[in-house]
Motif scaffolding. Structure first.
Motif, PDB file in Angstrom:
ATOM      1  N   UNK A 142      -4.670   2.368  -2.763  1.00  0.00           N
ATOM      2  CA  UNK A 142      -3.008   3.020  -2.716  1.00  0.00           C
ATOM      3  C   UNK A 142      -1.618   1.661  -2.441  1.00  0.00           C
ATOM      4  N   UNK A 143      -1.837   1.524  -2.694  1.00  0.00           N
ATOM      5  CA  UNK A 143      -0.461   0.387  -2.585  1.00  0.00           C
ATOM      6  C   UNK A 143       0.731   1.129  -1.635  1.00  0.00           C
ATOM      7  N   UNK A 144       1.108   0.098  -0.884  1.00  0.00           N
ATOM      8  CA  UNK A 144       2.196   0.536   0.700  1.00  0.00           C
ATOM      9  C   UNK A 144       3.522  -0.630   0.559  1.00  0.00           C
ATOM     10  N   UNK A 145       4.090  -0.276   1.080  1.00  0.00           N
ATOM     11  CA  UNK A 145       5.096  -1.371   1.781  1.00  0.00           C
ATOM     12  C   UNK A 145       4.235  -1.750   2.691  1.00  0.00           C
ATOM     13  N   UNK A 146       4.226  -3.239   2.856  1.00  0.00           N
ATOM     14  CA  UNK A 146       3.958  -3.801   4.657  1.00  0.00           C
ATOM     15  C   UNK A 146       4.752  -2.717   5.217  1.00  0.00           C
ATOM     16  N   UNK A 179      11.260 -18.021   8.794  1.00  0.00           N
ATOM     17  CA  UNK A 179      11.494 -16.388   9.271  1.00  0.00           C
ATOM     18  C   UNK A 179       9.803 -15.325   8.447  1.00  0.00           C
ATOM     19  N   UNK A 180       9.561 -14.345   9.737  1.00  0.00           N
ATOM     20  CA  UNK A 180       9.235 -13.330   8.666  1.00  0.00           C
ATOM     21  C   UNK A 180       9.302 -13.096   7.756  1.00  0.00           C
ATOM     22  N   UNK A 181       8.431 -12.885   6.129  1.00  0.00           N
ATOM     23  CA  UNK A 181       8.797 -12.447   5.146  1.00  0.00           C
ATOM     24  C   UNK A 181       7.494 -11.383   4.929  1.00  0.00           C
ATOM     25  N   UNK A 182       7.186 -10.421   6.036  1.00  0.00           N
ATOM     26  CA  UNK A 182       6.259  -9.238   5.702  1.00  0.00           C
ATOM     27  C   UNK A 182       7.178  -8.074   5.405  1.00  0.00           C
ATOM     28  N   UNK A 183       8.524  -8.193   4.927  1.00  0.00           N
ATOM     29  CA  UNK A 183       9.245  -6.602   4.531  1.00  0.00           C
ATOM     30  C   UNK A 183       9.203  -6.513   2.914  1.00  0.00           C
ATOM     31  N   UNK A 184       8.703  -8.264   1.943  1.00  0.00           N
ATOM     32  CA  UNK A 184       8.595  -7.767   1.379  1.00  0.00           C
ATOM     33  C   UNK A 184       7.524  -8.563   0.268  1.00  0.00           C
ATOM     34  N   UNK A 185       6.186  -7.701   1.278  1.00  0.00           N
ATOM     35  CA  UNK A 185       4.984  -7.636   1.655  1.00  0.00           C
ATOM     36  C   UNK A 185       4.348  -6.353   1.018  1.00  0.00           C
ATOM     37  N   UNK A 186       2.783  -6.436   0.299  1.00  0.00           N
ATOM     38  CA  UNK A 186       2.499  -4.862   0.503  1.00  0.00           C
ATOM     39  C   UNK A 186       1.357  -4.950   0.209  1.00  0.00           C
ATOM     40  N   UNK A 187       0.513  -3.975   0.597  1.00  0.00           N
ATOM     41  CA  UNK A 187      -0.794  -3.927   1.292  1.00  0.00           C
ATOM     42  C   UNK A 187      -0.993  -2.619   0.858  1.00  0.00           C
ATOM     43  N   UNK A 205      -8.766  -1.288   7.315  1.00  0.00           N
ATOM     44  CA  UNK A 205      -8.648  -2.389   6.724  1.00  0.00           C
ATOM     45  C   UNK A 205      -7.796  -2.026   5.114  1.00  0.00           C
ATOM     46  N   UNK A 206      -5.991  -2.871   5.718  1.00  0.00           N
ATOM     47  CA  UNK A 206      -5.092  -2.873   5.341  1.00  0.00           C
ATOM     48  C   UNK A 206      -4.944  -4.602   4.088  1.00  0.00           C
ATOM     49  N   UNK A 207      -5.060  -4.623   2.770  1.00  0.00           N
ATOM     50  CA  UNK A 207      -5.551  -5.571   2.186  1.00  0.00           C
ATOM     51  C   UNK A 207      -3.664  -6.073   2.033  1.00  0.00           C
ATOM     52  N   UNK A 208      -3.174  -7.504   2.098  1.00  0.00           N
ATOM     53  CA  UNK A 208      -2.057  -7.830   1.757  1.00  0.00           C
ATOM     54  C   UNK A 208      -1.996  -8.726   0.217  1.00  0.00           C
ATOM     55  N   UNK A 209      -0.962  -9.017  -0.368  1.00  0.00           N
ATOM     56  CA  UNK A 209      -0.710  -9.341  -0.855  1.00  0.00           C
ATOM     57  C   UNK A 209      -0.480 -10.878  -0.606  1.00  0.00           C
ATOM     58  N   UNK A 210       0.365 -11.091   0.400  1.00  0.00           N
ATOM     59  CA  UNK A 210       0.567 -12.257   1.572  1.00  0.00           C
ATOM     60  C   UNK A 210      -0.052 -12.156   2.866  1.00  0.00           C
ATOM     61  N   UNK A 211      -0.589 -13.595   3.447  1.00  0.00           N
ATOM     62  CA  UNK A 211      -0.449 -13.144   4.623  1.00  0.00           C
ATOM     63  C   UNK A 211      -0.117 -12.750   5.829  1.00  0.00           C
ATOM     64  N   UNK A 212       0.304 -11.408   6.016  1.00  0.00           N
ATOM     65  CA  UNK A 212       1.181 -11.444   7.375  1.00  0.00           C
ATOM     66  C   UNK A 212       1.335 -11.931   8.965  1.00  0.00           C
TER      67      UNK A 212
END
Length: 321
Positions: free
Chosen positions: A14-18, A1-9, A215-222
């Protein structure tokens, strides 16, 4: 299951919710980028010869300076091995494959089977001319090809003009300070420019500015598994590339958080087909070898370790521009 909802970019530092990123449409993210677009962009060049066919040497950096062109590179040559690849689970791919086999052969596959049993079930009911092992290998090959579908897209990378003083950028992208950096003058635009303002520009300039993205920099791979459209059918049936934007989001304009110091902008050349060429005026500026005529050069910055011979070659080119 995708876990993008708990990711940050991180975008523009500036940090945003993914979800702010993943739920954006082409127009929304383009507008967001245009609001932040500087008046100039810079690009670093290695300024070193490349050996072709084990014989001749060619300096593509000097060629770009002399011709005022940018090169559209495939993500497969980038330094991040995940660039241009999509995270699509094998189970998700298999579900799409089941749908394809149902449409083509009228084959109903029980959803309760494991991935391995699903493949065996399909193999036993269609004529493939392959052994089971060969059929399994073929499916995994199709899956790899789907994940790497963007590897041959044309992409050009830039960064903010403030980055011309970044030691890391000079070290990583300008041959350890032996290369140079070009600053390009974009069309003069108001602060907080939006898509509506673009209507007064030349078509090719408007086309470029709607295909460059921060470019959006993500804590976890999308994870693209839950948002996976069929790019091929979109291109063939509608030619509406705004529908393909999720591919860009998950495969071309997202990078790991460790790259955030680059503050990168990416121009993505759309996958133009003959039927939609008139929609993309940029095609008229595309030259041989994947080079594109670009905006005027404002400044050229030389690396601290550049040899005098290399400097002289650049001075000669600049004197003739």
């Amino acid at each position: 299951m995708s876990d993008n909802s708990s990711n940050k970019v991180v975008i523009f530092g500036l940090e945003n919710d993914a979800s702010v990123f993943t739920n954006s449409s082409w127009v929304e993210y383009c507008t967001f980028g245009l609001y932040q677009l500087p008046q100039t962009l810079i690009k670093f060049f290695r300024n070193e010869p490349v050996i072709l066919n084990n014989k001749t040497c060619h300096n593509y950096s000097l060629e770009a300076l002399h011709n005022n062109t940018i090169h559209l590179s495939p993500p497969s040559v980038f330094n991040d091995p995940f660039d241009g690849t999509l995270k699509i689970s094998f189970n998700t791919y298999l579900k799409r494959l089941i749908k394809d086999f149902k449409n083509e052969f009228g084959l109903e596959v029980p959803q309760t089977l494991s991935d391995e049993k699903i493949i065996e079930y399909i193999y036993e009911r269609i004529e493939t001319g392959q052994t089971l092992d060969e059929f399994v290998s073929q499916i995994h090959q199709w899956h790899r090809e789907e994940k790497n579908k963007l590897q041959n897209m044309g992409v050009c990378c830039f960064t903010d003009p403030e980055m011309r003083t970044s030691n890391l950028m000079w070290a990583h992208y300008a041959n350890n300070h032996q290369g140079f950096c070009i600053e390009y003058q974009l069309p003069e635009h108001p602060i907080n420019m939006d898509v509506d303002w673009l209507s007064g520009l030349d078509p090719w300039k408007r086309s470029f500015l709607t295909h460059i993205f921060p470019v959006a920099y993500s804590e976890k791979r999308m994870d693209f598994s839950q948002k996976w459209p069929d790019m091929d059918s979109i291109i063939k049936n509608s030619g509406d590339y705004s529908d393909v934007f999720p591919y860009y989001q998950y495969g071309l304009i997202t990078k790991g958080i460790e790259w955030s110091y680059e503050r990168e902008w990416r121009f993505i050349y759309p996958p133009v087909i003959e039927a939609t060429k008139e929609k993309y005026p940029l095609t008229s500026r595309l030259k041989s070898g994947g080079n594109l005529e670009f905006f005027p050069i404002k400044n050229v910055y030389l690396g601290y370790r550049m040899s005098q011979e290399a400097k002289n070659a650049i001075f000669e080119i600049i004197g003739n521009i």
